[in-house]
Design a protein around this motif. Structure first.
Motif, PDB file in Angstrom:
ATOM      1  N   ARG A  36       2.363  -0.884  18.069  1.00 17.10           N
ATOM      2  CA  ARG A  36       3.415  -1.008  17.092  1.00 17.10           C
ATOM      3  C   ARG A  36       3.499  -2.437  16.449  1.00 17.10           C
ATOM      4  NH1 ARG A  36       7.723  -4.428  18.070  1.00 17.10           N
ATOM      5  NH2 ARG A  36       7.027  -4.761  20.176  1.00 17.10           N
ATOM      6  N   SER A  37       3.161  -3.373  17.161  1.00 16.58           N
ATOM      7  CA  SER A  37       3.347  -4.972  16.198  1.00 16.58           C
ATOM      8  C   SER A  37       2.175  -4.714  15.189  1.00 16.58           C
ATOM      9  CB  SER A  37       2.985  -5.969  17.394  1.00 16.58           C
ATOM     10  OG  SER A  37       4.007  -5.986  18.073  1.00 16.58           O
ATOM     11  N   ILE A  38       1.157  -4.226  15.452  1.00 19.92           N
ATOM     12  CA  ILE A  38       0.080  -4.060  14.352  1.00 19.92           C
ATOM     13  C   ILE A  38       0.509  -3.107  13.395  1.00 19.92           C
ATOM     14  CG2 ILE A  38      -2.423  -3.237  13.981  1.00 19.92           C
ATOM     15  CD1 ILE A  38      -2.983  -4.190  16.975  1.00 19.92           C
ATOM     16  N   LEU A  39       0.981  -2.169  13.479  1.00 22.38           N
ATOM     17  CA  LEU A  39       1.486  -1.346  12.333  1.00 22.38           C
ATOM     18  C   LEU A  39       2.618  -2.125  11.519  1.00 22.38           C
ATOM     19  CD1 LEU A  39       1.577   2.295  14.021  1.00 22.38           C
ATOM     20  CD2 LEU A  39      -0.120   1.208  12.478  1.00 22.38           C
ATOM     21  N   GLU A  40       3.525  -2.698  12.151  1.00 22.10           N
ATOM     22  CA  GLU A  40       4.631  -3.452  11.571  1.00 22.10           C
ATOM     23  C   GLU A  40       3.864  -4.632  10.631  1.00 22.10           C
ATOM     24  OE1 GLU A  40       6.991  -5.061  14.385  1.00 22.10           O
ATOM     25  OE2 GLU A  40       7.907  -3.322  14.809  1.00 22.10           O
ATOM     26  N   ALA A  41       2.690  -5.214  11.047  1.00 20.31           N
ATOM     27  CA  ALA A  41       2.177  -6.155  10.336  1.00 20.31           C
ATOM     28  C   ALA A  41       1.381  -5.311   9.060  1.00 20.31           C
ATOM     29  CB  ALA A  41       1.017  -6.947  11.112  1.00 20.31           C
ATOM     30  N   VAL A  42       0.831  -4.333   9.321  1.00 21.71           N
ATOM     31  CA  VAL A  42       0.148  -3.507   8.206  1.00 21.71           C
ATOM     32  C   VAL A  42       1.179  -3.125   7.150  1.00 21.71           C
ATOM     33  CG1 VAL A  42      -1.050  -1.594   7.681  1.00 21.71           C
ATOM     34  CG2 VAL A  42      -1.885  -2.894   9.741  1.00 21.71           C
ATOM     35  N   GLU A  43       2.158  -2.864   7.502  1.00 20.40           N
ATOM     36  CA  GLU A  43       3.319  -2.380   6.601  1.00 20.40           C
ATOM     37  C   GLU A  43       3.861  -3.755   5.767  1.00 20.40           C
ATOM     38  OE1 GLU A  43       6.458  -0.188   4.588  1.00 20.40           O
ATOM     39  OE2 GLU A  43       4.556   0.431   5.952  1.00 20.40           O
ATOM     40  N   ARG A  44       4.062  -4.775   6.605  1.00 20.92           N
ATOM     41  CA  ARG A  44       4.539  -5.872   6.039  1.00 20.92           C
ATOM     42  C   ARG A  44       3.664  -6.416   4.961  1.00 20.92           C
ATOM     43  NH1 ARG A  44       5.719  -7.981  10.523  1.00 20.92           N
ATOM     44  NH2 ARG A  44       3.533  -9.429  10.916  1.00 20.92           N
ATOM     45  N   THR A  45       2.206  -6.316   5.237  1.00 23.56           N
ATOM     46  CA  THR A  45       1.288  -7.121   4.267  1.00 23.56           C
ATOM     47  C   THR A  45       0.826  -5.904   3.355  1.00 23.56           C
ATOM     48  OG1 THR A  45      -0.574  -6.615   5.945  1.00 23.56           O
ATOM     49  CG2 THR A  45       0.620  -8.559   5.950  1.00 23.56           C
ATOM     50  N   GLY A  46       0.898  -4.873   3.525  1.00 27.03           N
ATOM     51  CA  GLY A  46      -0.140  -3.681   2.743  1.00 27.03           C
ATOM     52  C   GLY A  46      -1.473  -3.713   2.962  1.00 27.03           C
ATOM     53  N   TRP A  47      -1.917  -4.360   4.094  1.00 31.16           N
ATOM     54  CA  TRP A  47      -3.265  -4.464   4.207  1.00 31.16           C
ATOM     55  C   TRP A  47      -3.803  -3.483   5.216  1.00 31.16           C
ATOM     56  CZ3 TRP A  47      -3.379 -10.409   5.869  1.00 31.16           C
ATOM     57  CH2 TRP A  47      -2.791 -11.330   4.697  1.00 31.16           C
ATOM     58  N   ARG A  48      -4.544  -2.569   4.876  1.00 28.57           N
ATOM     59  CA  ARG A  48      -4.885  -1.388   5.655  1.00 28.57           C
ATOM     60  C   ARG A  48      -6.261  -1.839   6.336  1.00 28.57           C
ATOM     61  NH1 ARG A  48      -4.414   4.463   5.479  1.00 28.57           N
ATOM     62  NH2 ARG A  48      -6.385   5.325   6.403  1.00 28.57           N
ATOM     63  N   PRO A  49      -6.098  -1.765   7.704  1.00 25.88           N
ATOM     64  CA  PRO A  49      -7.287  -2.282   8.359  1.00 25.88           C
ATOM     65  C   PRO A  49      -8.668  -1.462   8.312  1.00 25.88           C
ATOM     66  CG  PRO A  49      -5.773  -1.400   9.867  1.00 25.88           C
ATOM     67  CD  PRO A  49      -4.984  -1.583   8.735  1.00 25.88           C
ATOM     68  N   THR A  50      -9.668  -1.898   8.195  1.00 23.50           N
ATOM     69  CA  THR A  50     -10.982  -1.254   8.023  1.00 23.50           C
ATOM     70  C   THR A  50     -11.921  -1.473   9.210  1.00 23.50           C
ATOM     71  OG1 THR A  50     -11.942  -3.145   6.829  1.00 23.50           O
ATOM     72  CG2 THR A  50     -10.848  -1.196   5.626  1.00 23.50           C
TER      73      THR A  50
END
Length: 255
Positions: A36-50
């Protein structure tokens, strides 16, 4: 273009970290404590983890591996010595290996002690080190899977990286670590000043990280086994460095 970092809280006291390379678009997660916290950070930054760079196998560092892999199709990298315990692992690494991220080298440092196969990741160009649960701000990890001499050698490796290296670790333990540090090094003016700064940060609900190697060498008792004042406080003036470290770790376990 410089790498960018987003640090955020996960669970009760875990740190999550997204490391982003603007030019290539790559984004690394340092461990995966909580979806949950990681998805919120991804949404906030727009950085899709690779990629996930895993430090060790404990559940609060790998819990979200499989769900994130399914969602993003990312690659999971982790210590070879713990591969069987890391969900979804694709690539194993160990001491002396070098990865590439955003065109920069990522040096893998074997840092066992907290777990038997723990690794840390050092980016010398950007001056970042991700130390998981080996080195904390003003502390070090509990020795669950190794003896004090093993952790001592791991901390020596981290202490040897450049002083201005920014250190990101796995947990927000700094305030409690400061209280303990003052019991073994009560006259250290740098430590007393830092403890006051930490109290102010936590009172404002702000993180105490990143720290630096230089700051840890000046204030973290787990890197100061050689200090004559600490040795005198412990009554261990003639002890070996590893014996002093072991005593400090023992006292912290009982603190």
């Amino acid at each position: 273009m410089a790498l960018r970092i987003e640090q955020f809280m996960c669970r009760s006291d875990n740190f999550g970290v997204l490391l982003h390379a603007p030019e290539s678009g790559e984004t690394a997660l340092i461990d995966a404590p909580e979806e949950r916290s990681i998805l919120e950070a991804v949404e906030r930054t727009g950085w899709r983890p690779t990629v996930i760079l895993t430090t060790h196998h404990h559940a609060d560092h790998v819990e979200a591996n499989l769900t994130l892999k399914q969602r993003f199709g990312l690659r999971i990298v982790g210590p070879a010595a713990e591969a069987a315990k890391i969900p979804g692992i694709d690539e194993t690494v160990g001491e002396g290996d070098t990865l590439t991220f955003g065109g920069e080298p990522v040096h893998v440092i074997a840092t066992p002690g907290h777990t038997a196969g723990h690794v840390s990741y050092h980016l010398p160009r950007s001056k970042f080190a991700f130390t998981g649960d080996t080195l904390f701000a003003l502390g070090c990890g509990r020795l669950f899977e190794a003896k004090p001499p093993v952790m001592y050698e791991s901390l020596k490796k981290l202490a040897a990286v450049p002083l201005d290296t920014e250190v990101y670790c796995g947990h927000e333990y700094t305030q409690a670590n400061a209280r303990f540090a003052l019991t073994v090094d009560p006259t250290n003016s740098a430590l007393k000043e830092r403890a006051g700064d930490i109290d102010k940060l936590r009172a404002a609900d702000k993180p105490t990280l990143p720290t630096t190697i230089g700051l840890e060498l000046a204030t973290n008792p787990f890197l100061r086994w050689h200090d004559p004042v600490i040795r005198r406080n412990l009554g261990m003036e003639q002890a070996s460095d590893v014996e002093v470290f072991a005593e400090i770790r023992k006292r912290k376990d009982m603190f």
